[in-house]
Scaffold this motif. Structure first.
Motif, PDB file in Angstrom:
ATOM      1  N   GLN A   1      29.808  34.764  34.859  1.00  0.00           N
ATOM      2  CA  GLN A   1      29.283  33.524  34.295  1.00  0.00           C
ATOM      3  C   GLN A   1      29.152  33.587  32.774  1.00  0.00           C
ATOM      4  OE1 GLN A   1      25.613  32.227  36.068  1.00  0.00           O
ATOM      5  NE2 GLN A   1      25.965  30.128  35.447  1.00  0.00           N
ATOM      6  N   ARG A   2      28.958  34.771  32.227  1.00  0.00           N
ATOM      7  CA  ARG A   2      28.847  34.920  30.777  1.00  0.00           C
ATOM      8  C   ARG A   2      30.205  35.140  30.109  1.00  0.00           C
ATOM      9  NH1 ARG A   2      23.315  38.538  30.142  1.00  0.00           N
ATOM     10  NH2 ARG A   2      21.990  37.067  31.264  1.00  0.00           N
ATOM     11  N   GLY A   3      31.253  35.205  30.932  1.00  0.00           N
ATOM     12  CA  GLY A   3      32.604  35.311  30.391  1.00  0.00           C
ATOM     13  C   GLY A   3      33.041  36.718  30.051  1.00  0.00           C
ATOM     14  N   TYR A   4      32.461  37.723  30.710  1.00  0.00           N
ATOM     15  CA  TYR A   4      32.837  39.111  30.438  1.00  0.00           C
ATOM     16  C   TYR A   4      33.669  39.737  31.549  1.00  0.00           C
ATOM     17  CZ  TYR A   4      29.637  38.752  26.573  1.00  0.00           C
ATOM     18  OH  TYR A   4      29.019  38.357  25.416  1.00  0.00           O
ATOM     19  N   ALA A   5      33.938  38.973  32.599  1.00  0.00           N
ATOM     20  CA  ALA A   5      34.746  39.487  33.704  1.00  0.00           C
ATOM     21  C   ALA A   5      35.379  38.314  34.445  1.00  0.00           C
ATOM     22  CB  ALA A   5      33.889  40.307  34.665  1.00  0.00           C
ATOM     23  N   TRP A   6      36.458  38.616  35.141  1.00  0.00           N
ATOM     24  CA  TRP A   6      37.132  37.636  35.987  1.00  0.00           C
ATOM     25  C   TRP A   6      36.565  37.729  37.390  1.00  0.00           C
ATOM     26  CZ3 TRP A   6      39.528  39.574  31.807  1.00  0.00           C
ATOM     27  CH2 TRP A   6      40.423  38.761  31.109  1.00  0.00           C
ATOM     28  N   TRP A   7      36.609  36.624  38.086  1.00  0.00           N
ATOM     29  CA  TRP A   7      36.379  36.624  39.529  1.00  0.00           C
ATOM     30  C   TRP A   7      37.633  37.231  40.137  1.00  0.00           C
ATOM     31  CZ3 TRP A   7      38.403  31.902  42.399  1.00  0.00           C
ATOM     32  CH2 TRP A   7      38.297  32.070  43.778  1.00  0.00           C
ATOM     33  N   SER A   8      37.475  38.252  40.960  1.00  0.00           N
ATOM     34  CA  SER A   8      38.602  38.933  41.588  1.00  0.00           C
ATOM     35  C   SER A   8      38.992  38.190  42.869  1.00  0.00           C
ATOM     36  CB  SER A   8      38.247  40.385  41.913  1.00  0.00           C
ATOM     37  OG  SER A   8      39.322  41.013  42.563  1.00  0.00           O
ATOM     38  N   ARG A   9      39.957  37.296  42.735  1.00  0.00           N
ATOM     39  CA  ARG A   9      40.392  36.501  43.882  1.00  0.00           C
ATOM     40  C   ARG A   9      40.987  37.364  44.991  1.00  0.00           C
ATOM     41  NH1 ARG A   9      40.630  34.106  39.325  1.00  0.00           N
ATOM     42  NH2 ARG A   9      40.374  31.890  39.020  1.00  0.00           N
ATOM     43  N   LYS A  10      41.586  38.472  44.608  1.00  0.00           N
ATOM     44  CA  LYS A  10      42.221  39.339  45.600  1.00  0.00           C
ATOM     45  C   LYS A  10      41.192  39.968  46.537  1.00  0.00           C
ATOM     46  CE  LYS A  10      45.272  43.332  46.045  1.00  0.00           C
ATOM     47  NZ  LYS A  10      46.073  44.326  45.334  1.00  0.00           N
ATOM     48  N   TYR A  11      40.073  40.417  45.993  1.00  0.00           N
ATOM     49  CA  TYR A  11      39.091  41.142  46.799  1.00  0.00           C
ATOM     50  C   TYR A  11      37.886  40.307  47.221  1.00  0.00           C
ATOM     51  CZ  TYR A  11      41.890  45.105  45.438  1.00  0.00           C
ATOM     52  OH  TYR A  11      42.936  45.955  45.256  1.00  0.00           O
ATOM     53  N   ALA A  12      37.672  39.185  46.567  1.00  0.00           N
ATOM     54  CA  ALA A  12      36.508  38.352  46.896  1.00  0.00           C
ATOM     55  C   ALA A  12      36.912  36.885  46.966  1.00  0.00           C
ATOM     56  CB  ALA A  12      35.416  38.559  45.855  1.00  0.00           C
ATOM     57  N   LYS A  13      38.016  36.623  47.646  1.00  0.00           N
ATOM     58  CA  LYS A  13      38.578  35.273  47.630  1.00  0.00           C
ATOM     59  C   LYS A  13      37.657  34.217  48.223  1.00  0.00           C
ATOM     60  CE  LYS A  13      41.511  36.102  51.656  1.00  0.00           C
ATOM     61  NZ  LYS A  13      42.892  36.133  52.104  1.00  0.00           N
ATOM     62  N   TYR A  14      36.703  34.612  49.052  1.00  0.00           N
ATOM     63  CA  TYR A  14      35.810  33.628  49.661  1.00  0.00           C
ATOM     64  C   TYR A  14      34.452  33.555  48.969  1.00  0.00           C
ATOM     65  CZ  TYR A  14      39.334  33.782  53.260  1.00  0.00           C
ATOM     66  OH  TYR A  14      40.521  33.729  53.919  1.00  0.00           O
ATOM     67  N   ASP A  15      34.290  34.255  47.865  1.00  0.00           N
ATOM     68  CA  ASP A  15      33.006  34.268  47.170  1.00  0.00           C
ATOM     69  C   ASP A  15      32.929  33.072  46.222  1.00  0.00           C
ATOM     70  OD1 ASP A  15      30.741  34.794  45.565  1.00  0.00           O
ATOM     71  OD2 ASP A  15      30.873  36.911  46.131  1.00  0.00           O
ATOM     72  N   ARG A  16      32.388  31.984  46.713  1.00  0.00           N
ATOM     73  CA  ARG A  16      32.335  30.747  45.941  1.00  0.00           C
ATOM     74  C   ARG A  16      31.392  30.836  44.754  1.00  0.00           C
ATOM     75  NH1 ARG A  16      36.674  30.475  47.083  1.00  0.00           N
ATOM     76  NH2 ARG A  16      37.365  29.776  49.094  1.00  0.00           N
ATOM     77  N   SER A  17      30.373  31.680  44.829  1.00  0.00           N
ATOM     78  CA  SER A  17      29.460  31.775  43.688  1.00  0.00           C
ATOM     79  C   SER A  17      30.175  32.420  42.500  1.00  0.00           C
ATOM     80  CB  SER A  17      28.177  32.522  44.052  1.00  0.00           C
ATOM     81  OG  SER A  17      28.287  33.892  43.882  1.00  0.00           O
ATOM     82  N   LEU A  18      31.054  33.386  42.753  1.00  0.00           N
ATOM     83  CA  LEU A  18      31.835  33.974  41.661  1.00  0.00           C
ATOM     84  C   LEU A  18      32.871  32.979  41.146  1.00  0.00           C
ATOM     85  CD1 LEU A  18      32.363  37.643  42.924  1.00  0.00           C
ATOM     86  CD2 LEU A  18      30.840  36.857  41.093  1.00  0.00           C
TER      87      LEU A  18
END
Length: 173
Positions: free
Chosen positions: A125-142
């Motif tokens: 949320q602070r822009g220091y990392a990407w949401w990892s779609r490959k490993y957490a594809k269903y994590d809507r909060s990320l």
């Protein structure tokens, strides 16, 4: 539509309704900070923007990879900022880790919480990392955290064309 079908769908014992309720319950449990953690200890080292060492006491120290996020790699733009942001949030702090898995390489992967705050999500949320779609594809909060950071042009999203760590690594092979 057949009244029997619409009538069944509205009934509380409908199979799809039970499944949907179970999914909602699971999602709510994942969104809230757990009350019990698999690992509790002091962050003694921040390796990079998505990896830390947690000292649990009695000589036990665990390297934890933050679940569902991918921060810039060494020698990549925003690497230092991501590492420093994570350190600023949790270095020297007592944290709780909700263990997600031990991956194929045996690494401990989890979600870190400090005072009820999901640190993995905060990094995205602070822009220091990407949401990892490959490993957490269903994590809507990320997913939502990344959408917010992109829209606000926070951290690495201030760059006109930020390069994801997996793409950056692939280009160097």
């Amino acid at each position: 539509m057949d009244a029997r079908i619409t009538g069944y769908a509205a009934r509380p014992e409908a199979g799809w309704r039970k499944a949907a309720d179970a999914i909602e319950d699971l999602g709510a449990a994942r969104e809230a900070a757990p009350t019990e953690f698999d690992i509790v200890g002091k962050v003694v080292r921040v390796v990079n923007g998505d990896t830390v060492h947690v000292f649990e006491g009695e000589g036990v120290q665990t390297k934890v990879n933050l679940f569902g996020i991918d921060a810039p790699n060494r020698n990549q733009a925003y690497y230092t900022q991501a590492r420093d942001a994570l350190a600023g949030m949790i270095a020297g702090q007592e944290v709780g880790v909700a263990l997600v898995e031990h991956d194929q390489s045996g690494r401990t992967v989890g979600t870190i919480y400090l005072d009820g705050k999901n640190i993995n999500r905060a990094m995205v949320q602070r822009g220091y990392a990407w949401w990892s779609r490959k490993y957490a594809k269903y994590d809507r909060s990320l997913q939502e955290a990344e959408r917010y950071a992109r829209a606000q042009k926070l951290g690495l999203w201030a760059d006109t064309n930020p390069v994801a760590p997996w793409e950056w690594s692939r280009a160097r092979q």
